[in-house]
Design a protein around this motif. Structure first.
Motif, PDB file in Angstrom:
ATOM      1  N   TYR A 188     -26.139  21.612 -10.022  1.00  0.00           N
ATOM      2  CA  TYR A 188     -25.042  20.652  -9.918  1.00  0.00           C
ATOM      3  C   TYR A 188     -24.797  20.356  -8.447  1.00  0.00           C
ATOM      4  CZ  TYR A 188     -20.282  18.837  -9.788  1.00  0.00           C
ATOM      5  OH  TYR A 188     -19.165  18.078  -9.547  1.00  0.00           O
ATOM      6  N   THR A 189     -24.764  19.112  -8.129  1.00  0.00           N
ATOM      7  CA  THR A 189     -24.437  18.701  -6.771  1.00  0.00           C
ATOM      8  C   THR A 189     -23.090  17.996  -6.817  1.00  0.00           C
ATOM      9  OG1 THR A 189     -26.778  18.351  -6.300  1.00  0.00           O
ATOM     10  CG2 THR A 189     -25.199  17.352  -4.792  1.00  0.00           C
ATOM     11  N   PRO A 190     -22.075  18.610  -6.202  1.00  0.00           N
ATOM     12  CA  PRO A 190     -20.757  17.977  -6.253  1.00  0.00           C
ATOM     13  C   PRO A 190     -20.759  16.665  -5.465  1.00  0.00           C
ATOM     14  CG  PRO A 190     -20.726  19.853  -4.764  1.00  0.00           C
ATOM     15  CD  PRO A 190     -22.071  19.843  -5.429  1.00  0.00           C
ATOM     16  N   PRO A 191     -19.922  15.734  -5.871  1.00  0.00           N
ATOM     17  CA  PRO A 191     -19.852  14.455  -5.146  1.00  0.00           C
ATOM     18  C   PRO A 191     -19.261  14.692  -3.754  1.00  0.00           C
ATOM     19  CG  PRO A 191     -18.121  14.573  -6.779  1.00  0.00           C
ATOM     20  CD  PRO A 191     -18.980  15.784  -6.977  1.00  0.00           C
ATOM     21  N   PRO A 192     -19.561  13.792  -2.823  1.00  0.00           N
ATOM     22  CA  PRO A 192     -18.978  13.940  -1.487  1.00  0.00           C
ATOM     23  C   PRO A 192     -17.462  13.732  -1.560  1.00  0.00           C
ATOM     24  CG  PRO A 192     -20.125  11.858  -1.685  1.00  0.00           C
ATOM     25  CD  PRO A 192     -20.405  12.631  -2.938  1.00  0.00           C
ATOM     26  N   PRO A 193     -16.737  14.308  -0.619  1.00  0.00           N
ATOM     27  CA  PRO A 193     -15.284  14.117  -0.636  1.00  0.00           C
ATOM     28  C   PRO A 193     -14.932  12.645  -0.446  1.00  0.00           C
ATOM     29  CG  PRO A 193     -15.984  15.185   1.391  1.00  0.00           C
ATOM     30  CD  PRO A 193     -17.189  15.103   0.499  1.00  0.00           C
ATOM     31  N   ALA A 194     -13.832  12.241  -1.026  1.00  0.00           N
ATOM     32  CA  ALA A 194     -13.400  10.848  -0.916  1.00  0.00           C
ATOM     33  C   ALA A 194     -13.067  10.517   0.540  1.00  0.00           C
ATOM     34  CB  ALA A 194     -12.185  10.609  -1.794  1.00  0.00           C
ATOM     35  N   ALA A 195     -13.417   9.323   0.948  1.00  0.00           N
ATOM     36  CA  ALA A 195     -13.118   8.882   2.311  1.00  0.00           C
ATOM     37  C   ALA A 195     -11.614   8.678   2.460  1.00  0.00           C
ATOM     38  CB  ALA A 195     -13.855   7.586   2.607  1.00  0.00           C
ATOM     39  N   ARG A 196     -11.119   8.992   3.639  1.00  0.00           N
ATOM     40  CA  ARG A 196      -9.693   8.759   3.903  1.00  0.00           C
ATOM     41  C   ARG A 196      -9.453   7.262   4.005  1.00  0.00           C
ATOM     42  NH1 ARG A 196      -8.737  13.100   8.658  1.00  0.00           N
ATOM     43  NH2 ARG A 196     -10.658  14.120   8.095  1.00  0.00           N
ATOM     44  N   GLN A 197      -8.298   6.842   3.500  1.00  0.00           N
ATOM     45  CA  GLN A 197      -7.998   5.417   3.446  1.00  0.00           C
ATOM     46  C   GLN A 197      -6.513   5.199   3.678  1.00  0.00           C
ATOM     47  OE1 GLN A 197      -8.343   3.168  -0.356  1.00  0.00           O
ATOM     48  NE2 GLN A 197     -10.017   2.133   0.699  1.00  0.00           N
ATOM     49  N   ALA A 198      -6.173   4.089   4.320  1.00  0.00           N
ATOM     50  CA  ALA A 198      -4.777   3.712   4.536  1.00  0.00           C
ATOM     51  C   ALA A 198      -4.638   2.218   4.313  1.00  0.00           C
ATOM     52  CB  ALA A 198      -4.337   4.075   5.952  1.00  0.00           C
ATOM     53  N   GLN A 199      -3.472   1.818   3.828  1.00  0.00           N
ATOM     54  CA  GLN A 199      -3.181   0.397   3.626  1.00  0.00           C
ATOM     55  C   GLN A 199      -1.887   0.076   4.351  1.00  0.00           C
ATOM     56  OE1 GLN A 199      -3.084   0.096  -0.644  1.00  0.00           O
ATOM     57  NE2 GLN A 199      -5.284  -0.202  -0.774  1.00  0.00           N
ATOM     58  N   ALA A 200      -1.827  -1.113   4.921  1.00  0.00           N
ATOM     59  CA  ALA A 200      -0.628  -1.517   5.648  1.00  0.00           C
ATOM     60  C   ALA A 200      -0.496  -3.031   5.618  1.00  0.00           C
ATOM     61  CB  ALA A 200      -0.702  -1.027   7.089  1.00  0.00           C
ATOM     62  N   ARG A 201       0.700  -3.475   5.961  1.00  0.00           N
ATOM     63  CA  ARG A 201       0.996  -4.912   6.009  1.00  0.00           C
ATOM     64  C   ARG A 201       1.755  -5.173   7.301  1.00  0.00           C
ATOM     65  NH1 ARG A 201       4.229  -6.665   1.047  1.00  0.00           N
ATOM     66  NH2 ARG A 201       5.594  -5.094   1.908  1.00  0.00           N
ATOM     67  N   ALA A 202       1.435  -6.272   7.979  1.00  0.00           N
ATOM     68  CA  ALA A 202       2.112  -6.634   9.227  1.00  0.00           C
ATOM     69  C   ALA A 202       2.238  -8.149   9.298  1.00  0.00           C
ATOM     70  CB  ALA A 202       1.340  -6.107  10.432  1.00  0.00           C
ATOM     71  N   VAL A 203       3.144  -8.600  10.161  1.00  0.00           N
ATOM     72  CA  VAL A 203       3.372 -10.031  10.369  1.00  0.00           C
ATOM     73  C   VAL A 203       2.955 -10.376  11.789  1.00  0.00           C
ATOM     74  CG1 VAL A 203       5.121 -11.854  10.420  1.00  0.00           C
ATOM     75  CG2 VAL A 203       5.246 -10.049   8.699  1.00  0.00           C
ATOM     76  N   THR A 204       2.259 -11.492  11.952  1.00  0.00           N
ATOM     77  CA  THR A 204       1.772 -11.891  13.272  1.00  0.00           C
ATOM     78  C   THR A 204       2.915 -12.335  14.181  1.00  0.00           C
ATOM     79  OG1 THR A 204       1.333 -14.143  12.501  1.00  0.00           O
ATOM     80  CG2 THR A 204      -0.500 -12.579  12.416  1.00  0.00           C
ATOM     81  N   ASP A 205       2.722 -12.098  15.487  1.00  0.00           N
ATOM     82  CA  ASP A 205       3.692 -12.536  16.484  1.00  0.00           C
ATOM     83  C   ASP A 205       3.360 -13.964  16.928  1.00  0.00           C
ATOM     84  OD1 ASP A 205       1.491 -12.290  18.167  1.00  0.00           O
ATOM     85  OD2 ASP A 205       2.223 -10.469  19.142  1.00  0.00           O
ATOM     86  N   SER A 206       4.004 -14.437  17.989  1.00  0.00           N
ATOM     87  CA  SER A 206       3.788 -15.821  18.433  1.00  0.00           C
ATOM     88  C   SER A 206       2.375 -16.058  18.966  1.00  0.00           C
ATOM     89  CB  SER A 206       4.816 -16.189  19.505  1.00  0.00           C
ATOM     90  OG  SER A 206       4.685 -15.322  20.622  1.00  0.00           O
ATOM     91  N   SER A 207       1.658 -14.997  19.313  1.00  0.00           N
ATOM     92  CA  SER A 207       0.279 -15.120  19.781  1.00  0.00           C
ATOM     93  C   SER A 207      -0.728 -15.023  18.645  1.00  0.00           C
ATOM     94  CB  SER A 207      -0.034 -14.030  20.807  1.00  0.00           C
ATOM     95  OG  SER A 207       0.810 -14.158  21.920  1.00  0.00           O
ATOM     96  N   GLY A 208      -0.244 -14.833  17.421  1.00  0.00           N
ATOM     97  CA  GLY A 208      -1.122 -14.706  16.270  1.00  0.00           C
ATOM     98  C   GLY A 208      -1.647 -13.295  16.080  1.00  0.00           C
TER      99      GLY A 208
END
Length: 103
Positions: A7-27
């Motif tokens: 049995y070969t265990p699966p590799p560990p799950a990759a770390r992941q992050a999600q975020a949301r932001a709003v652009t400034d006047s420079s985009g």
């Protein structure tokens, strides 16, 4: 039916992050990742909320702790029956969604 094997265990799950932001006047929109989450600059996937004109987003700077995104918007015009995009300008006030995954 044999039950021998290995049995070969699966590799560990990759770390992941999600975020949301709003652009400034420079985009620009800046995403700050939690300390220690990434050891190298993450692979970042972007989505821009819909609005008027054509919008394009690109990663302007990327590190293990922060990612800066630039969003441009351009209007379209029709020239001799063909759709043509105008020159892009900084898109302020645009909501950008980012998903960062460990490389």
């Amino acid at each position: 039916m044999s039950t021998s094997g290995s049995y070969t265990p699966p590799p560990p799950a990759a770390r992941q992050a999600q975020a949301r932001a709003v652009t400034d006047s420079s985009g620009n929109a800046v995403f700050t990742w939690p300390p220690g989450l990434f050891t190298a600059p993450p692979v970042v996937t972007l989505a821009v909320e819909a609005g008027g004109g054509f919008r394009s987003a690109r990663v302007a700077a990327n590190s293990a702790t922060e990612t800066t995104v630039n969003v441009q918007v351009s209007g379209g015009l029709t020239l001799l029956g063909l759709g043509v995009l105008a020159v892009g300008v900084a898109a302020s006030g645009v909501t950008v969604h980012a998903t960062a995954t460990e490389p």
